[in-house]
Design a protein around this motif. Structure first.
Motif, mmCIF file in Angstrom:
data_model
loop_
_atom_site.group_PDB
_atom_site.id
_atom_site.type_symbol
_atom_site.label_atom_id
_atom_site.label_comp_id
_atom_site.label_asym_id
_atom_site.label_seq_id
_atom_site.Cartn_x
_atom_site.Cartn_y
_atom_site.Cartn_z
ATOM 1 N N GLU A 1 -15.454 10.658 2.921
ATOM 2 C CA GLU A 1 -14.306 9.867 2.492
ATOM 3 C C GLU A 1 -13.408 10.684 1.548
ATOM 4 N N MET B 1 -3.700 14.743 1.267
ATOM 5 C CA MET B 1 -2.870 14.969 0.078
ATOM 6 C C MET B 1 -1.774 16.005 0.294
ATOM 7 N N SER B 2 -0.757 15.938 -0.576
ATOM 8 C CA SER B 2 0.325 16.917 -0.528
ATOM 9 C C SER B 2 -0.180 18.252 -1.057
ATOM 10 N N LYS C 1 1.363 14.421 5.912
ATOM 11 C CA LYS C 1 2.779 14.580 6.184
ATOM 12 C C LYS C 1 3.035 15.886 6.928
ATOM 13 N N LYS D 1 -9.616 12.051 2.266
ATOM 14 C CA LYS D 1 -8.538 11.690 1.347
ATOM 15 C C LYS D 1 -7.798 12.945 0.873
ATOM 16 N N ARG D 2 -8.559 13.992 0.578
ATOM 17 C CA ARG D 2 -7.943 15.224 0.073
ATOM 18 C C ARG D 2 -7.209 16.001 1.154
ATOM 19 N N ASN E 1 -1.062 18.667 -4.696
ATOM 20 C CA ASN E 1 -2.330 18.034 -5.063
ATOM 21 C C ASN E 1 -3.546 18.712 -4.442
ATOM 22 N N LYS F 1 0.857 -1.187 0.000
ATOM 23 C CA LYS F 1 0.000 0.000 0.000
ATOM 24 C C LYS F 1 0.892 1.236 0.000
ATOM 25 N N THR F 2 0.785 2.021 -1.058
ATOM 26 C CA THR F 2 1.672 3.181 -1.159
ATOM 27 C C THR F 2 0.945 4.505 -0.922
ATOM 28 N N LYS F 3 -0.384 4.479 -0.799
ATOM 29 C CA LYS F 3 -1.079 5.756 -0.605
ATOM 30 C C LYS F 3 -0.936 6.241 0.838
ATOM 31 N N ARG F 4 -1.074 7.539 0.993
ATOM 32 C CA ARG F 4 -0.935 8.130 2.332
ATOM 33 C C ARG F 4 -2.089 7.724 3.234
ATOM 34 N N THR F 5 -1.766 7.518 4.497
ATOM 35 C CA THR F 5 -2.812 7.200 5.470
ATOM 36 C C THR F 5 -2.953 8.317 6.491
#
Length: 187
Positions: free
Chosen positions: A46, A54-55, A20, A50-51, A58, A13-17
């Protein structure tokens, strides 16, 4: 050294949880929307969660002009933007609208409120629309950054419209023979 399969093996799993960012307010919002996702099962929550994770690249900004054109005919709904709302001096009149965003520039906030609109934070939005009812979720253009113009096939390659990294634009910079038609260069 092999992979320790007992401890979980490869991380597939590479997506952010989690975000950062060290911003405590964003962390609190993620906590709040994670709770709402778990307890309501709402797709809107949801997407917002998720947004929020994001970085910054994004989470592109949206200008007032774009916002007002996207909200035409949706005056009674709340515009939701996980990002910044910026001012646009090219537009003289903006309609009254309710906007929920992470950030508003000073002038954008002043203009929205002067027009009889409302600027909401995400915790206020969670109280008003816990399921995202009567909201329009928006986002800015990711490709609007100047950096994106340099991406793609190398500059100079046939049919490439990629912008080269040049120190300056002028007679002395990358204008030798072999670079332009007037110097007898053909692609």
């Amino acid at each position: 050294m092999g992979i320790d399969l007992v401890a979980g093996g490869k991380s597939k799993k590479t997506k952010r949880t989690k975000p950062k960012s060290d911003d405590i307010y964003i962390k609190l919002l993620v906590k709040l929307y994670s709770f709402l996702v778990r307890r309501t099962g709402s797709k809107f929550n949801e997407v917002v969660r998720k947004r929020l994770i994001m970085s910054r690249v994004n989470r592109p900004p949206l200008s007032l002009s774009r916002l007002s054109s996207l909200m035409k005919g949706k005056e009674n709904q709340i515009a939701v933007l996980v990002g910044s709302v910026t001012d646009d001096i090219r537009v003289h009149e903006i309609p009254a609208m309710k906007v929920a965003a992470l950030r508003f520039t000073e002038t954008a906030r002043a203009r929205i409120e002067k027009a009889g609109g409302e600027c909401l934070t995400f915790d206020q939005l969670a109280l008003r629309a816990p399921l995202g009812q009567n909201t329009v979720i928006l986002r800015g253009s990711r490709k609007a950054r100047e950096a994106v113009r340099h991406f793609g096939a190398a500059p100079g390659v046939p049919h490439s419209h990629t912008k080269p990294y040049v120190r300056s634009k002028g007679r002395k910079f990358e204008k030798a023979r072999g670079r332009r038609k007037s110097r007898g260069f053909r692609v």
